[in-house]
Design a protein around this motif. Structure first.
Motif, PDB file in Angstrom:
ATOM      1  N   LYS A  75       0.843  -1.189   0.000  1.00  0.00           N
ATOM      2  CA  LYS A  75       0.000   0.000   0.000  1.00  0.00           C
ATOM      3  C   LYS A  75       0.890   1.255   0.000  1.00  0.00           C
ATOM      4  O   LYS A  75       1.837   1.331   0.770  1.00  0.00           O
ATOM      5  N   PRO A  76       0.570   2.233  -0.834  1.00  0.00           N
ATOM      6  CA  PRO A  76       1.395   3.452  -0.926  1.00  0.00           C
ATOM      7  C   PRO A  76       1.069   4.441   0.191  1.00  0.00           C
ATOM      8  O   PRO A  76       0.503   5.497  -0.030  1.00  0.00           O
ATOM      9  N   VAL A  77       1.435   4.062   1.405  1.00  0.00           N
ATOM     10  CA  VAL A  77       1.206   4.925   2.564  1.00  0.00           C
ATOM     11  C   VAL A  77       2.522   5.094   3.316  1.00  0.00           C
ATOM     12  O   VAL A  77       3.477   4.366   3.084  1.00  0.00           O
ATOM     13  N   ILE A  78       2.533   6.056   4.228  1.00  0.00           N
ATOM     14  CA  ILE A  78       3.712   6.263   5.065  1.00  0.00           C
ATOM     15  C   ILE A  78       3.292   6.039   6.506  1.00  0.00           C
ATOM     16  O   ILE A  78       2.357   6.707   6.972  1.00  0.00           O
ATOM     17  N   PRO A  79       3.912   5.142   7.240  1.00  0.00           N
ATOM     18  CA  PRO A  79       4.950   4.224   6.799  1.00  0.00           C
ATOM     19  C   PRO A  79       4.375   3.159   5.843  1.00  0.00           C
ATOM     20  O   PRO A  79       3.167   2.899   5.857  1.00  0.00           O
ATOM     21  N   PRO A  80       5.243   2.542   5.042  1.00  0.00           N
ATOM     22  CA  PRO A  80       4.778   1.547   4.085  1.00  0.00           C
ATOM     23  C   PRO A  80       4.047   0.393   4.766  1.00  0.00           C
ATOM     24  O   PRO A  80       4.391   0.012   5.881  1.00  0.00           O
ATOM     25  N   ARG A  81       3.027  -0.109   4.103  1.00  0.00           N
ATOM     26  CA  ARG A  81       2.274  -1.249   4.630  1.00  0.00           C
ATOM     27  C   ARG A  81       2.193  -2.301   3.537  1.00  0.00           C
ATOM     28  O   ARG A  81       1.774  -2.023   2.414  1.00  0.00           O
TER      29      ARG A  81
END
Length: 123
Positions: A75-81
């Motif tokens: 998933k393109p989130v911060i932090p990476p998931r």
């Protein structure tokens, strides 16, 4: 495929043996069983399996993903998931592995008895 066909030349059977090796490897079996119920993040999967190094789990996941058994969802989130789950092929393989694991659990006393008898006969 008939079992007798597995006795053909190694060059003919290599792809089949390689996938079987991946599915039945020490960590492959445990990954398939752990992912059978639901998806896991890497750290959750590592805890569920226990005693596996990050490197070995990473290699196992990559191998099973390449074989089409595991799906990696970054998933393109911060932090990476990143979540790991079984594909349809993976669910089929996990069901087969689960049967072998159930048989092992059911027959472990018999296996231990055979081991003891073997060891005593060799002493």
């Amino acid at each position: 495929m008939a079992v007798s066909n597995w006795n053909q030349g190694a060059e003919d059977m290599c792809p089949y043996r390689l996938v079987l090796e991946h599915v039945t490897s020490r960590w492959g079996v445990l990954v398939l069983i752990a992912l059978e119920g639901r998806s896991h993040r890497f750290s959750e999967l590592r805890r569920a399996i226990g005693r596996v190094s990050e490197k070995m789990l990473t290699q196992t996941l990559q191998t099973l993903e390449r074989d089409g058994l595991v799906h990696r969802d970054a998933k393109p989130v911060i932090p990476p998931r990143v979540d790991y789950s079984l594909t349809e092929l993976g669910r089929e393989a996990a069901a087969q592995v689960r049967g072998l694991a159930a048989w092992t659990e059911r027959r472990m006393a018999d296996v231990q008895k055979a081991r003891t008898a073997y060891d005593e006969a060799r002493s």
